[in-house]
Design an enzyme around this catalytic site. Structure first.
Site, PDB file in Angstrom:
ATOM      1  N   LYS A  27       0.847  -1.205   0.000  1.00  0.00           N
ATOM      2  CA  LYS A  27       0.000   0.000   0.000  1.00  0.00           C
ATOM      3  C   LYS A  27       0.884   1.258   0.000  1.00  0.00           C
ATOM      4  CE  LYS A  27      -0.284  -0.216   5.038  1.00  0.00           C
ATOM      5  NZ  LYS A  27      -1.087  -0.661   6.189  1.00  0.00           N
ATOM      6  N   TYR A 253      14.924  30.911   4.179  1.00  0.00           N
ATOM      7  CA  TYR A 253      13.696  31.564   4.641  1.00  0.00           C
ATOM      8  C   TYR A 253      13.728  31.772   6.155  1.00  0.00           C
ATOM      9  CZ  TYR A 253      11.443  30.568   0.138  1.00  0.00           C
ATOM     10  OH  TYR A 253      11.118  30.510  -1.179  1.00  0.00           O
TER      11      TYR A 253
END
Ligand SMILES: *Cc1c(COP(=O)(O)O)cnc(C)c1O
Length: 372
Positions: A27, A253
């Protein structure tokens, strides 16, 4: 630390345990590794069944030519059940409503459908409550178009030292299986063990086991094993720029990292859009030229910066290892467990999150190693 080898945990005096079938869990894009490539390798290695979370994941594998039986774990919504029939997938039925919807769908198509029944023994998520089966199962078991192939449950805490809940769930599952037979079901196959349960106790193996994380070369939680586990995933990039900054200059940033000395930075084109967590700033490291370079400054969407002041001659084009090894020493390896510990999560989340723009390259086929 838990002793984690099932062989060590067998009941004294019990004979050898028959090797269970492997339901290999692929999955979430095979835990970020690339579902199709992994499914092909597992098919070749001899897995008996694959398991996915939803019908779309199953269809992707069928479209790529995977022919192994595929179990769908998740709840089904009515709109999508078509895929079960058109792509030959095996659903999980975990509620009376899902049973009725599939019964109708099978009748409408004039066909029969094999399914696995999910019993909830204490996780309290999907599944028929184990203590109420007499009331909830009758209609399902009586259906002439739905065929019960196996029954399963899922453990809540198999990777924790809490033996009590695992034992309680095991007993509830045993009782539920006996109850099924009492309700008139023919004896069916049983499965329960995820990686942690598989490692901890062979009494949890039943007829099949459902490893996920273990297949990718990692042991879950605090479990340690004598198995020779090697992480299947290596995540690499290349330095795209090298930049010098002066003492006191801020990087990235927010300017949270200010150089305390003349500093050399390597700019690496990998960021949070690729699944690299912003919390790696100041906590994680990458490998360049066989050395560890701390991640400094903000991890941005598409880039991060590493401090390579201590590493001589770093140049654009140098290989960067984000997960994997760059040399034989222990400190020349970074695995998902280490990265997870640095930011307070689990290795599952690290690998599952890796972004879709990262190319999945199959490096070597599984050669003489089979998963038996
Ligand atoms: C994901 C999953 C597994 C595999 O779990 P691991 O801890 O990765 O081994 C097994 N069974 C079910 C129902 C799952 O959802």
């Amino acid at each position: 630390m838990l002793a984690a080898d099932a062989a060590l945990n067998r009941d004294a005096g019990a004979g050898p345990v028959a090797a269970p079938d492997i339901i290999a869990v692929v999955k979430a894009n095979a835990y970020g590794h690339g579902a199709v490539g992994v499914a092909r390798a597992l098919e070749e290695a001899g897995a008996q069944m694959l398991a996915v979370a939803d019908i779309e994941e199953g269809i992707e594998l069928r479209d790529a030519g995977i022919t192994l039986p595929i179990l769908v774990f998740g709840a089904l919504s009515v709109s999508e059940v078509d895929g079960l029939f058109t792509h030959g997938l095996t659903p999980t039925i975990s509620s009376p409503g899902a049973g009725r919807a599939l019964e109708q769908a099978a009748r409408a198509r004039g066909t029969t459908l094999s399914y696995h029944l999910k019993v909830d023994t204490g996780l309290n998520r999907l599944g028929f409550r184990h203590d109420n089966l007499g009331r909830t199962l009758q209609a399902l078991l009586a259906s002439p178009v739905l065929s019960l192939e196996a029954v399963y449950t899922h453990f809540s805490s198999a990777d924790e030292p809490d033996v009590a809940s695992v034992e309680a769930q095991r007993r509830a599952f045993d009782t539920a299986c006996a109850h099924l037979v009492a309700c008139g079901a023919a004896p069916v196959r049983r499965h329960a063990a995820n990686s942690a349960a598989l490692l901890r106790d062979s009494r949890l193996w039943f007829d099949a086991v459902r490893p996920g994380l273990l297949l990718y070369g990692m042991a879950p939680g605090a479990l340690h094993t004598a198995m020779d586990l090697r992480p299947a995933m290596t995540l690499t990039s290349r330095v795209v720029a090298v930049k010098g900054v002066r003492t006191g200059e801020a990087v990235g940033y927010g300017g949270r990292f200010a150089a305390e000395r003349p500093t050399t930075l390597a700019v690496i084109p990998a960021g949070y859009a690729d699944g690299l967590d912003r919390r790696l700033e100041g906590r994680g490291a990458v490998l360049i030229r066989g050395r560890r370079a701390p991640i400094v400054g903000a991890v941005s969407m598409d880039m991060l910066t590493a401090d390579v002041t201590e590493i001589s001659d770093v140049s654009p084009g140098d290989e960067v290892v984000l997960l994997g090894s760059q040399g034989g020493a222990a400190w020349q390896q970074i695995d998902a467990r280490e990265m997870a510990a640095a930011i307070g999560t689990i290795p599952y989340e690290i690998v599952c999150r890796l972004g879709s723009r990262i190319a999945r390259v199959t490096e070597t086929a599984i050669d003489d190693e089979t998963i038996d």
